[in-house]
Design a protein around this motif. Structure first.
Motif, PDB file in Angstrom:
ATOM      1  N   GLN A 191       0.968  -0.931  -0.005  1.00  0.00           N
ATOM      2  CA  GLN A 191       0.361   0.321  -0.216  1.00  0.00           C
ATOM      3  C   GLN A 191       0.934   1.428  -0.256  1.00  0.00           C
ATOM      4  O   GLN A 191       1.926   0.933   0.599  1.00  0.00           O
ATOM      5  CB  GLN A 191      -0.824   0.144   1.615  1.00  0.00           C
ATOM      6  CG  GLN A 191      -1.903  -0.507   1.119  1.00  0.00           C
ATOM      7  CD  GLN A 191      -3.282  -1.254   0.273  1.00  0.00           C
ATOM      8  OE1 GLN A 191      -3.396  -0.593  -0.171  1.00  0.00           O
ATOM      9  NE2 GLN A 191      -3.664  -2.168   0.792  1.00  0.00           N
ATOM     10  N   GLY A 192       0.550   2.292  -0.815  1.00  0.00           N
ATOM     11  CA  GLY A 192       1.348   3.508  -1.045  1.00  0.00           C
ATOM     12  C   GLY A 192       2.436   3.546  -1.866  1.00  0.00           C
ATOM     13  O   GLY A 192       3.450   4.194  -1.778  1.00  0.00           O
ATOM     14  N   THR A 193       2.762   2.560  -2.731  1.00  0.00           N
ATOM     15  CA  THR A 193       3.490   2.669  -3.909  1.00  0.00           C
ATOM     16  C   THR A 193       2.775   2.024  -4.928  1.00  0.00           C
ATOM     17  O   THR A 193       1.868   1.287  -4.773  1.00  0.00           O
ATOM     18  CB  THR A 193       4.936   0.820  -3.235  1.00  0.00           C
ATOM     19  OG1 THR A 193       3.954  -0.413  -3.100  1.00  0.00           O
ATOM     20  CG2 THR A 193       5.231   0.771  -1.428  1.00  0.00           C
ATOM     21  N   ALA A 194       4.266   1.539  -6.210  1.00  0.00           N
ATOM     22  CA  ALA A 194       3.905   1.583  -7.347  1.00  0.00           C
ATOM     23  C   ALA A 194       4.197   0.009  -6.982  1.00  0.00           C
ATOM     24  O   ALA A 194       3.739  -0.310  -8.962  1.00  0.00           O
ATOM     25  CB  ALA A 194       4.898   2.242  -8.242  1.00  0.00           C
ATOM     26  N   ALA A 195       3.667  -0.810  -6.410  1.00  0.00           N
ATOM     27  CA  ALA A 195       3.688  -2.595  -6.416  1.00  0.00           C
ATOM     28  C   ALA A 195       2.938  -2.883  -5.540  1.00  0.00           C
ATOM     29  O   ALA A 195       3.246  -3.055  -4.494  1.00  0.00           O
ATOM     30  CB  ALA A 195       5.094  -2.835  -6.020  1.00  0.00           C
ATOM     31  N   LEU A 196       1.905  -3.167  -6.170  1.00  0.00           N
ATOM     32  CA  LEU A 196       0.853  -4.036  -4.831  1.00  0.00           C
ATOM     33  C   LEU A 196       0.874  -5.759  -5.416  1.00  0.00           C
ATOM     34  O   LEU A 196       1.489  -6.222  -6.422  1.00  0.00           O
ATOM     35  CB  LEU A 196      -0.410  -3.627  -4.982  1.00  0.00           C
ATOM     36  CG  LEU A 196      -1.142  -2.046  -5.006  1.00  0.00           C
ATOM     37  CD1 LEU A 196      -2.153  -1.641  -5.603  1.00  0.00           C
ATOM     38  CD2 LEU A 196      -0.465  -1.860  -3.501  1.00  0.00           C
ATOM     39  N   LYS A 197       0.150  -6.047  -4.364  1.00  0.00           N
ATOM     40  CA  LYS A 197       0.651  -8.153  -4.638  1.00  0.00           C
ATOM     41  C   LYS A 197      -0.634  -7.990  -3.236  1.00  0.00           C
ATOM     42  O   LYS A 197      -1.139  -7.598  -1.780  1.00  0.00           O
ATOM     43  CB  LYS A 197       1.820  -8.237  -3.699  1.00  0.00           C
ATOM     44  CG  LYS A 197       1.729  -9.964  -3.456  1.00  0.00           C
ATOM     45  CD  LYS A 197       2.677 -10.858  -2.368  1.00  0.00           C
ATOM     46  CE  LYS A 197       2.199 -11.562  -2.570  1.00  0.00           C
ATOM     47  NZ  LYS A 197       3.410 -12.631  -1.486  1.00  0.00           N
ATOM     48  N   PHE A 198      -0.849  -8.541  -4.484  1.00  0.00           N
ATOM     49  CA  PHE A 198      -3.029  -9.407  -3.474  1.00  0.00           C
ATOM     50  C   PHE A 198      -3.358 -10.445  -4.503  1.00  0.00           C
ATOM     51  O   PHE A 198      -2.626 -10.812  -5.515  1.00  0.00           O
ATOM     52  CB  PHE A 198      -4.353  -7.997  -4.003  1.00  0.00           C
ATOM     53  CG  PHE A 198      -4.193  -7.603  -4.910  1.00  0.00           C
ATOM     54  CD1 PHE A 198      -5.252  -8.722  -6.360  1.00  0.00           C
ATOM     55  CD2 PHE A 198      -3.056  -6.976  -5.474  1.00  0.00           C
ATOM     56  CE1 PHE A 198      -5.555  -7.922  -7.377  1.00  0.00           C
ATOM     57  CE2 PHE A 198      -3.721  -6.273  -7.020  1.00  0.00           C
ATOM     58  CZ  PHE A 198      -4.902  -7.020  -7.829  1.00  0.00           C
ATOM     59  N   LYS A 199      -4.294 -11.144  -3.296  1.00  0.00           N
ATOM     60  CA  LYS A 199      -5.594 -12.258  -3.770  1.00  0.00           C
ATOM     61  C   LYS A 199      -6.443 -11.997  -5.059  1.00  0.00           C
ATOM     62  O   LYS A 199      -6.989 -11.099  -4.496  1.00  0.00           O
ATOM     63  CB  LYS A 199      -5.036 -13.452  -2.649  1.00  0.00           C
ATOM     64  CG  LYS A 199      -4.525 -13.799  -2.075  1.00  0.00           C
ATOM     65  CD  LYS A 199      -4.953 -14.363  -0.781  1.00  0.00           C
ATOM     66  CE  LYS A 199      -3.796 -15.135   0.095  1.00  0.00           C
ATOM     67  NZ  LYS A 199      -3.907 -15.488   1.343  1.00  0.00           N
ATOM     68  N   ALA A 200      -6.199 -13.037  -6.346  1.00  0.00           N
ATOM     69  CA  ALA A 200      -7.676 -12.950  -6.565  1.00  0.00           C
ATOM     70  C   ALA A 200      -7.305 -14.784  -7.438  1.00  0.00           C
ATOM     71  O   ALA A 200      -6.440 -15.357  -7.103  1.00  0.00           O
ATOM     72  CB  ALA A 200      -7.012 -12.461  -7.835  1.00  0.00           C
ATOM     73  N   ARG A 201      -8.694 -14.555  -8.127  1.00  0.00           N
ATOM     74  CA  ARG A 201      -8.853 -15.771  -8.875  1.00  0.00           C
ATOM     75  C   ARG A 201      -9.302 -15.460 -10.257  1.00  0.00           C
ATOM     76  O   ARG A 201      -9.497 -13.987 -10.581  1.00  0.00           O
ATOM     77  CB  ARG A 201     -10.704 -16.660  -8.555  1.00  0.00           C
ATOM     78  CG  ARG A 201     -10.237 -16.971  -6.920  1.00  0.00           C
ATOM     79  CD  ARG A 201     -11.140 -17.788  -6.391  1.00  0.00           C
ATOM     80  NE  ARG A 201     -11.460 -18.824  -6.912  1.00  0.00           N
ATOM     81  CZ  ARG A 201     -13.000 -19.292  -7.062  1.00  0.00           C
ATOM     82  NH1 ARG A 201     -13.993 -18.585  -6.548  1.00  0.00           N
ATOM     83  NH2 ARG A 201     -12.968 -20.345  -8.057  1.00  0.00           N
ATOM     84  N   PRO A 202      -9.313 -16.008 -11.676  1.00  0.00           N
ATOM     85  CA  PRO A 202      -8.838 -15.665 -12.221  1.00  0.00           C
ATOM     86  C   PRO A 202     -10.677 -15.260 -12.525  1.00  0.00           C
ATOM     87  O   PRO A 202     -11.555 -15.870 -12.079  1.00  0.00           O
ATOM     88  CB  PRO A 202      -9.218 -17.404 -12.888  1.00  0.00           C
ATOM     89  CG  PRO A 202      -8.181 -17.892 -12.508  1.00  0.00           C
ATOM     90  CD  PRO A 202      -8.533 -17.903 -11.296  1.00  0.00           C
TER      91      PRO A 202
END
Length: 185
Positions: free
Chosen positions: A59-70
């Motif tokens: 959060q607050g950067t230009a690189a986010l990581k999160f969980k998702a499904r197709p």
């Protein structure tokens, strides 16, 4: 018990906040060609996200990581550090740059809320709020798969004119972002 969010498509919201004063001061001769935007440092563009699938890191950067499904939908929105009230920032394109291609094509969408609220300037505390029509824009895409996609986020910067009311095009810019999607159960 099964979490219903794991079984259905969810919306993952990504908001970019652009420090327009920093950009105007440090990149004073921008491109006026939307096909050739001026590259800016991602340190003046902050991304924040919200997902029903769990916490988003970076959060607050230009690189986010999160969980998702197709099939999940990622909605990218943008504003200036002034909430577009002084200078404004409008995304006009998100382009694949390298890495895994985790998203389908981006589609712009504008939603008009005819009863959106804003403070009532005739009261001391702004309440009760007044209702008026406002437009909200996002660039939506479907998640295809897990992986890391590096992308270029293109935006138009509009600066407030001397009349104090009109926002005029200042230039076209872009920054490099990274989105990492991990699998969810």
């Amino acid at each position: 018990m099964t979490d219903l969010n794991l079984l259905k498509r969810v919306f993952i919201n990504i908001l970019s906040v652009v420090d327009t004063d920093f950009i105007i001061e440090n990149y004073p001769e921008p491109s006026l060609d939307e096909d050739m935007p001026t590259q800016v440092s991602p340190s003046c563009c902050y991304m924040f996200g919200q997902s029903p699938r769990g916490a988003i890191t970076g959060q607050g950067t230009a690189a986010l990581k999160f969980k998702a499904r197709p099939g999940d939908v990622a909605a990218f929105m943008c504003t200036s550090i002034y909430a577009d009230s002084s200078s404004a920032a409008l995304i006009y394109g998100l382009k694949y740059a390298s890495g895994d291609s985790v998203f389908t094509g981006f589609i712009p969408e504008v939603v008009t809320r005819t009863g959106a609220v804003s403070p009532d300037t005739d009261t001391p505390n702004g309440l009760p709020a007044i209702h008026s029509a406002l437009n909200f824009a996002s660039w939506n895409t479907f998640v295809k798969k897990a992986g890391t996609e590096k992308m270029q986020v293109c935006f138009a910067l509009y600066a407030l004119a001397g009349d104090g009311n009109t926002q005029n095009l200042w230039g076209y810019y872009c920054w490099d972002a990274s989105i990492m999607i991990t699998k969810t159960k």
